[in-house]
Scaffold this motif. Structure first.
Motif, mmCIF file in Angstrom:
data_model
loop_
_atom_site.group_PDB
_atom_site.id
_atom_site.type_symbol
_atom_site.label_atom_id
_atom_site.label_comp_id
_atom_site.label_asym_id
_atom_site.label_seq_id
_atom_site.Cartn_x
_atom_site.Cartn_y
_atom_site.Cartn_z
ATOM 1 N N ALA A 230 0.831 -1.205 0.000
ATOM 2 C CA ALA A 230 0.000 0.000 0.000
ATOM 3 C C ALA A 230 0.870 1.262 0.000
ATOM 4 O O ALA A 230 0.561 2.242 -0.695
ATOM 5 C CB ALA A 230 -0.929 -0.009 1.209
ATOM 6 N N GLU A 231 1.940 1.250 0.772
ATOM 7 C CA GLU A 231 2.840 2.404 0.796
ATOM 8 C C GLU A 231 3.461 2.640 -0.583
ATOM 9 O O GLU A 231 3.622 3.788 -1.025
ATOM 10 C CB GLU A 231 3.942 2.181 1.839
ATOM 11 C CG GLU A 231 3.456 2.249 3.281
ATOM 12 C CD GLU A 231 4.581 1.953 4.258
ATOM 13 O OE1 GLU A 231 5.644 1.462 3.812
ATOM 14 O OE2 GLU A 231 4.396 2.200 5.472
ATOM 15 N N ALA A 232 3.817 1.531 -1.265
ATOM 16 C CA ALA A 232 4.414 1.680 -2.591
ATOM 17 C C ALA A 232 3.426 2.230 -3.608
ATOM 18 O O ALA A 232 3.812 2.950 -4.544
ATOM 19 C CB ALA A 232 4.950 0.326 -3.064
ATOM 20 N N ASP A 233 2.137 1.911 -3.462
ATOM 21 C CA ASP A 233 1.123 2.352 -4.422
ATOM 22 C C ASP A 233 0.418 3.636 -4.001
ATOM 23 O O ASP A 233 -0.468 4.130 -4.721
ATOM 24 C CB ASP A 233 0.059 1.248 -4.593
ATOM 25 C CG ASP A 233 0.626 0.020 -5.295
ATOM 26 O OD1 ASP A 233 1.606 0.197 -6.054
ATOM 27 O OD2 ASP A 233 0.093 -1.091 -5.069
ATOM 28 N N LEU A 234 0.755 4.160 -2.816
ATOM 29 C CA LEU A 234 0.008 5.289 -2.275
ATOM 30 C C LEU A 234 0.038 6.503 -3.193
ATOM 31 O O LEU A 234 -1.000 7.161 -3.402
ATOM 32 C CB LEU A 234 0.566 5.645 -0.891
ATOM 33 C CG LEU A 234 -0.260 6.648 -0.078
ATOM 34 C CD1 LEU A 234 -1.667 6.108 0.173
ATOM 35 C CD2 LEU A 234 0.427 6.968 1.247
ATOM 36 N N ASP A 235 1.190 6.838 -3.781
ATOM 37 C CA ASP A 235 1.312 8.037 -4.610
ATOM 38 C C ASP A 235 0.885 7.814 -6.050
ATOM 39 O O ASP A 235 0.364 8.721 -6.705
ATOM 40 C CB ASP A 235 2.767 8.538 -4.587
ATOM 41 C CG ASP A 235 3.161 9.015 -3.187
ATOM 42 O OD1 ASP A 235 2.258 9.466 -2.455
ATOM 43 O OD2 ASP A 235 4.358 8.891 -2.834
ATOM 44 N N ARG A 236 1.061 6.612 -6.566
ATOM 45 C CA ARG A 236 0.776 6.368 -7.986
ATOM 46 C C ARG A 236 -0.582 5.732 -8.248
ATOM 47 O O ARG A 236 -1.131 5.848 -9.331
ATOM 48 C CB ARG A 236 1.875 5.489 -8.586
ATOM 49 C CG ARG A 236 2.037 4.156 -7.904
ATOM 50 C CD ARG A 236 3.252 3.421 -8.413
ATOM 51 N NE ARG A 236 3.436 2.123 -7.729
ATOM 52 C CZ ARG A 236 4.507 1.362 -7.892
ATOM 53 N NH1 ARG A 236 5.479 1.757 -8.695
ATOM 54 N NH2 ARG A 236 4.599 0.215 -7.248
ATOM 55 N N ASP A 237 -1.124 4.983 -7.245
ATOM 56 C CA ASP A 237 -2.417 4.320 -7.472
ATOM 57 C C ASP A 237 -3.135 4.226 -6.140
ATOM 58 O O ASP A 237 -3.023 3.236 -5.412
ATOM 59 C CB ASP A 237 -2.204 2.941 -8.100
ATOM 60 C CG ASP A 237 -3.505 2.318 -8.583
ATOM 61 O OD1 ASP A 237 -4.585 2.788 -8.163
ATOM 62 O OD2 ASP A 237 -3.451 1.360 -9.373
ATOM 63 N N ALA A 238 -3.892 5.289 -5.802
ATOM 64 C CA ALA A 238 -4.553 5.340 -4.506
ATOM 65 C C ALA A 238 -5.590 4.230 -4.345
ATOM 66 O O ALA A 238 -5.773 3.683 -3.252
ATOM 67 C CB ALA A 238 -5.215 6.705 -4.308
ATOM 68 N N GLY A 239 -6.265 3.877 -5.434
ATOM 69 C CA GLY A 239 -7.272 2.816 -5.348
ATOM 70 C C GLY A 239 -6.652 1.472 -5.017
ATOM 71 O O GLY A 239 -7.175 0.708 -4.189
ATOM 72 N N ARG A 240 -5.523 1.185 -5.669
ATOM 73 C CA ARG A 240 -4.848 -0.081 -5.368
ATOM 74 C C ARG A 240 -4.300 -0.082 -3.945
ATOM 75 O O ARG A 240 -4.364 -1.105 -3.250
ATOM 76 C CB ARG A 240 -3.718 -0.302 -6.371
ATOM 77 C CG ARG A 240 -3.020 -1.650 -6.221
ATOM 78 C CD ARG A 240 -2.036 -1.866 -7.360
ATOM 79 N NE ARG A 240 -1.323 -3.130 -7.181
ATOM 80 C CZ ARG A 240 -1.814 -4.330 -7.490
ATOM 81 N NH1 ARG A 240 -3.036 -4.423 -7.986
ATOM 82 N NH2 ARG A 240 -1.104 -5.427 -7.309
ATOM 83 N N ALA A 241 -3.770 1.088 -3.503
ATOM 84 C CA ALA A 241 -3.269 1.184 -2.129
ATOM 85 C C ALA A 241 -4.395 0.949 -1.136
ATOM 86 O O ALA A 241 -4.218 0.270 -0.114
ATOM 87 C CB ALA A 241 -2.631 2.549 -1.901
ATOM 88 N N ARG A 242 -5.586 1.537 -1.450
ATOM 89 C CA ARG A 242 -6.729 1.331 -0.553
ATOM 90 C C ARG A 242 -7.115 -0.149 -0.511
ATOM 91 O O ARG A 242 -7.475 -0.690 0.542
ATOM 92 C CB ARG A 242 -7.899 2.182 -1.025
ATOM 93 C CG ARG A 242 -9.085 2.149 -0.062
ATOM 94 C CD ARG A 242 -10.216 3.045 -0.558
ATOM 95 N NE ARG A 242 -9.778 4.434 -0.640
ATOM 96 C CZ ARG A 242 -9.531 5.063 -1.787
ATOM 97 N NH1 ARG A 242 -9.687 4.407 -2.943
ATOM 98 N NH2 ARG A 242 -9.134 6.314 -1.795
ATOM 99 N N HIS A 243 -7.024 -0.821 -1.664
ATOM 100 C CA HIS A 243 -7.356 -2.253 -1.711
ATOM 101 C C HIS A 243 -6.386 -3.064 -0.834
ATOM 102 O O HIS A 243 -6.808 -3.969 -0.090
ATOM 103 C CB HIS A 243 -7.282 -2.743 -3.168
ATOM 104 C CG HIS A 243 -7.509 -4.222 -3.314
ATOM 105 N ND1 HIS A 243 -8.723 -4.828 -3.087
ATOM 106 C CD2 HIS A 243 -6.649 -5.237 -3.653
ATOM 107 C CE1 HIS A 243 -8.632 -6.133 -3.278
ATOM 108 N NE2 HIS A 243 -7.362 -6.411 -3.634
#
Length: 396
Positions: A230-243
């Protein structure tokens, strides 16, 4: 460290030494013989009869003063022989004065055997039985009667009493040995109980460590990986980070449920209200969501209900197999299969990763022990075409 302390030898006792039976027996015997001496020999003058009766009563008094203490307490040989010597002298005097005093031997012979060991008792009783013949010779001067009648009677009494005393001593010895064996058995049972308790504690610790590793530790590992994703996807893909965070929360809740079930001593939370096949299917789906590695789940329903212990072992084996794939295999595809045979269930986890390498870790070691507890086998071997296959076969 336990210290073994040498125990003093347990004294051999019998009922006569631990009760008042001797007191009663000697008192009755001396009084009865004293009366018999006075009233039973009317042909003899009254003076020697009275003197013999007084001497018989003196024997009873000497027993009360000294004999009772020798029976109840430890004593040295000098004190014992002094007591026996005084008894013999008084008995000789009483028998010289009146032949009926010899009936007191019915009390003196068993008393001598009780106070001494068998060999010493035989010697003392043989000497005691020679007193009536010698007393008769002193009193009457009839050598023929002494040698022909009284000496053989003394020999017979000595032999009979010695054989009887030997038999009694054997019974006492066997009783003492039996008591020692009972004490040893009690000590052995206490040691077995202690060892069983220690083994039970060790087994329970091993079981709990395996449960913690298979549930809470693996769940926390999944939560860490999902949070990192989630931390890795937080800036580039918020939806995936939320998942990823949602999955981390769900994994944490499942771990909490497992922890509560573990504390309560219940079956795994996943198996509550669901079949093993359905649980394994959800486990495969969640693994795919967490790692992105596709899992081909082939979970056939069993022909009949499986024991809960077997279902727990198969579930933990599937969790451990998938955890090893995630941590070590570097695989791109996994197959999770549950098959059933007559009287057995087989679970396999196959990946196409780097293959078998290195020694078994705590997880596989604990799983092997868990499988063995239900009479099953676990194999970890190279898979055809590369990768690793974990196979668990358990009776069902």
């Amino acid at each position: 460290m336990d210290v073994l302390v040498a125990q003093p030898p347990r004294p051999v006792t019998n009922a006569w030494q631990t009760t008042k039976l001797w007191d009663v027996y000697v008192a009755l015997a001396t009084v009865a013989v004293a009366v018999l001496v006075v009233v039973g020999e009317n042909a003899r003058p009254i003076e020697p009869r009275v003197g013999s009766a007084v001497t018989v009563l003196a024997i009873g008094a000497w027993y009360a003063v000294r004999g009772r203490r020798l029976l109840a307490e430890a004593h040295d040989s000098r004190a014992l022989w002094a007591f026996l010597g005084v008894m013999a002298v008084l008995y000789a005097v009483a028998t010289v004065l009146a032949s009926s005093a010899s009936f007191l031997s019915f009390a003196l012979i068993p008393l001598f055997f009780t106070l001494t060991d068998l060999r010493t008792g035989i010697i003392a009783v043989a000497g005691l039985n020679l007193i009536p013949p010698v007393a008769n010779l002193v009193r009457t001067g009839d050598l023929a009667e002494t040698l022909v009648v009284l000496v053989p009677i003394a020999i017979v009494i000595t032999v009979f009493s010695s054989v009887f005393a030997y038999w009694v001593h054997q019974i006492v010895r066997q009783s003492s040995e039996r008591a020692d064996l009972i004490e040893q058995l009690a000590a052995s049972r206490a040691e077995v109980a202690r060892l069983s308790r220690d083994a039970g504690v060790a087994a329970e610790r091993q079981r709990l460590s395996g449960e913690i590793h298979d549930t809470i530790a693996q769940g926390l590992s999944s939560v860490v990986m999902l949070v990192q994703a989630a931390e890795a996807d937080l800036d580039r893909d918020a939806g995936r980070a939320r998942h990823h965070l949602e999955m981390a929360g769900r994994t944490a809740r499942e771990g909490l449920a497992e922890a509560r079930a573990l504390v309560a001593g219940l079956s795994p939370a996943q198996l509550s209200g669901a079949s093993l096949a359905a649980v394994l299917t959800r486990l495969a789906e969640r693994f795919r969501e967490e790692t992105g590695i596709p899992v081909d789940a082939r979970t056939a329903a069993p022909p009949g209900p499986l024991p809960m212990t077997v279902e727990v072992v198969l579930l933990r084996a599937a969790q451990e197999g998938l955890a090893n794939v995630r941590k070590h295999a570097g695989a791109t595809a996994v197959t999770l299969e549950l098959a059933h045979r007559p009287g057995a269930a087989e679970l396999t986890v196959t990946d196409n990763g780097v293959g078998v390498a290195g020694a078994e870790g705590f997880g596989l070691t604990g799983m092997r022990a868990r499988v063995a507890d239900v009479g099953g086998t676990l194999r970890v071997e190279p898979a055809p075409g590369g990768g690793t296959r974990l196979t668990v076969l358990v009776p069902a």
